[in-house]
Write a protein that holds these residues in place. Structure first.
Motif, mmCIF file in Angstrom:
data_model
loop_
_atom_site.group_PDB
_atom_site.id
_atom_site.type_symbol
_atom_site.label_atom_id
_atom_site.label_comp_id
_atom_site.label_asym_id
_atom_site.label_seq_id
_atom_site.Cartn_x
_atom_site.Cartn_y
_atom_site.Cartn_z
ATOM 1 N N VAL A 44 17.860 -66.090 -30.249
ATOM 2 C CA VAL A 44 17.913 -64.108 -30.509
ATOM 3 C C VAL A 44 17.498 -63.658 -29.894
ATOM 4 O O VAL A 44 17.552 -62.211 -28.992
ATOM 5 C CB VAL A 44 16.448 -64.755 -31.465
ATOM 6 C CG1 VAL A 44 15.928 -63.511 -32.222
ATOM 7 C CG2 VAL A 44 16.909 -65.522 -32.824
ATOM 8 N N ILE A 45 16.814 -64.784 -28.395
ATOM 9 C CA ILE A 45 16.210 -63.472 -27.715
ATOM 10 C C ILE A 45 17.209 -62.919 -26.757
ATOM 11 O O ILE A 45 16.908 -61.894 -26.625
ATOM 12 C CB ILE A 45 14.959 -64.152 -26.643
ATOM 13 C CG1 ILE A 45 14.068 -64.621 -26.934
ATOM 14 C CG2 ILE A 45 14.398 -63.931 -25.373
ATOM 15 C CD1 ILE A 45 12.866 -66.163 -27.237
ATOM 16 N N ARG A 46 17.881 -63.729 -26.533
ATOM 17 C CA ARG A 46 18.957 -63.354 -25.569
ATOM 18 C C ARG A 46 19.920 -61.714 -26.504
ATOM 19 O O ARG A 46 20.646 -61.471 -25.170
ATOM 20 C CB ARG A 46 19.630 -64.490 -25.000
ATOM 21 C CG ARG A 46 19.712 -65.709 -24.734
ATOM 22 C CD ARG A 46 20.710 -66.032 -23.482
ATOM 23 N NE ARG A 46 21.867 -65.759 -23.540
ATOM 24 C CZ ARG A 46 22.641 -66.447 -22.328
ATOM 25 N NH1 ARG A 46 21.506 -66.550 -21.460
ATOM 26 N NH2 ARG A 46 22.990 -65.544 -21.396
ATOM 27 N N SER A 47 20.028 -62.190 -27.748
ATOM 28 C CA SER A 47 20.409 -60.829 -28.454
ATOM 29 C C SER A 47 20.136 -59.302 -28.227
ATOM 30 O O SER A 47 20.626 -58.750 -28.691
ATOM 31 C CB SER A 47 21.530 -60.865 -29.545
ATOM 32 O OG SER A 47 19.252 -61.069 -30.826
ATOM 33 N N GLN A 48 18.766 -59.132 -27.768
ATOM 34 C CA GLN A 48 18.203 -58.696 -27.547
ATOM 35 C C GLN A 48 18.041 -57.564 -26.239
ATOM 36 O O GLN A 48 18.481 -58.619 -25.227
ATOM 37 C CB GLN A 48 16.434 -58.784 -27.841
ATOM 38 C CG GLN A 48 16.174 -59.349 -28.942
ATOM 39 C CD GLN A 48 17.145 -58.720 -30.317
ATOM 40 O OE1 GLN A 48 15.992 -57.807 -30.829
ATOM 41 N NE2 GLN A 48 17.121 -58.801 -31.261
ATOM 42 N N PRO A 49 18.531 -56.007 -26.404
ATOM 43 C CA PRO A 49 18.641 -55.417 -24.807
ATOM 44 C C PRO A 49 17.488 -55.635 -24.313
ATOM 45 O O PRO A 49 16.102 -56.169 -24.313
ATOM 46 C CB PRO A 49 17.920 -53.729 -25.342
ATOM 47 C CG PRO A 49 18.835 -54.174 -27.693
ATOM 48 C CD PRO A 49 18.091 -55.329 -27.945
ATOM 49 N N ASN A 50 17.616 -55.714 -22.259
ATOM 50 C CA ASN A 50 17.292 -56.979 -21.425
ATOM 51 C C ASN A 50 16.873 -58.421 -21.863
ATOM 52 O O ASN A 50 15.934 -58.387 -20.890
ATOM 53 C CB ASN A 50 15.743 -55.925 -21.917
ATOM 54 C CG ASN A 50 16.141 -53.872 -21.885
ATOM 55 O OD1 ASN A 50 16.532 -53.845 -20.837
ATOM 56 N ND2 ASN A 50 14.919 -52.957 -22.086
ATOM 57 N N TRP A 51 17.036 -58.650 -22.614
ATOM 58 C CA TRP A 51 17.154 -60.423 -22.705
ATOM 59 C C TRP A 51 17.963 -60.948 -22.246
ATOM 60 O O TRP A 51 17.895 -62.645 -22.408
ATOM 61 C CB TRP A 51 15.823 -60.715 -23.383
ATOM 62 C CG TRP A 51 14.624 -60.021 -23.665
ATOM 63 C CD1 TRP A 51 13.892 -58.373 -24.564
ATOM 64 C CD2 TRP A 51 13.330 -60.336 -22.754
ATOM 65 N NE1 TRP A 51 12.541 -58.721 -24.679
ATOM 66 C CE2 TRP A 51 12.097 -59.563 -23.045
ATOM 67 C CE3 TRP A 51 13.687 -60.527 -21.565
ATOM 68 C CZ2 TRP A 51 11.643 -59.174 -22.797
ATOM 69 C CZ3 TRP A 51 12.490 -60.551 -21.005
ATOM 70 C CH2 TRP A 51 10.978 -60.248 -21.926
ATOM 71 N N SER A 52 18.616 -60.519 -21.896
ATOM 72 C CA SER A 52 20.376 -61.039 -22.263
ATOM 73 C C SER A 52 20.547 -63.050 -21.320
ATOM 74 O O SER A 52 21.312 -63.525 -21.285
ATOM 75 C CB SER A 52 21.560 -60.260 -22.078
ATOM 76 O OG SER A 52 21.316 -59.744 -20.565
#
Length: 192
Positions: A44-52
């Motif tokens: 979920v975190i990786r799917s967010q902008p700037n957290w890939s």
């Protein structure tokens, strides 16, 4: 390894996910303890902008480095220990030390002393075994006031206490008759 600024930003985002708005990101937390699978949170975190580029190790760093020990990882699951404002997380009742502490500020202290400590938009009142966590919580919003809570007196008045881990205790509310303004006489003696 995350730098301090990025670590703080990730901690705030994890707080949002695990304490305040999990549903906005599609998370359904375990209703018994508020936990979520670590690998799924990572996705979920990786799917967010700037957290890939966030790794599980980065999430573990946030958990280990958080001064307030907000999070816990256990058996492949992660949870916020306390501070939830979404669905109420259940905790087992426990018997706290005779005194607990609550950090607040000079503006709120008079109201607390007349009305008691209330959750104010959170699910529970947060209390700590020592003054360190109370100080961290109270100094955020003005001049610090630390209150001591007589837990025996509060329990006799019907207050139930729940242990959230790492010296943090929760209660639904604390009556004003069980609260006192804490002064550390050892520090005062040392300053004379």
């Amino acid at each position: 390894m995350l730098n301090k600024e990025t670590e703080t930003r990730l901690s705030k985002f994890m707080t949002k996910l695990l304490r305040h708005t999990p549903g906005a990101y599609g998370l359904v937390l375990d209703p018994t303890d508020g936990s979520y699978r670590l690998d799924k949170l990572h996705s979920v975190i990786r799917s967010q902008p700037n957290w890939s580029r966030v790794t599980i190790e980065d999430i573990e760093q946030v958990v280990k480095s958080c001064e307030k020990q907000r999070f816990e990882i256990k058996d492949g699951r992660i949870r916020a220990r306390y501070g939830h404002s979404h669905d109420k997380v259940q905790y087992e009742p426990g018997t706290p030390p005779d005194s607990l502490y609550h950090g607040t500020n000079t503006h709120a202290a008079p109201t607390i002393m007349s009305e008691g400590i209330r959750p104010m938009g959170r699910q529970y009142v947060h209390l700590s075994e020592g003054t360190h966590f109370a100080t961290l919580a109270g100094k955020r919003r003005g001049e610090l006031v630390i209150l001591s809570v007589d837990t025996r007196k509060a329990a006799a008045a019907g207050t139930r206490f729940y242990y959230a881990g790492n010296e943090v205790w929760l209660a639904d509310s604390v009556p004003p008759s069980c609260c006192a303004i804490f002064t550390n006489t050892k520090e005062e003696e040392g300053n004379e």
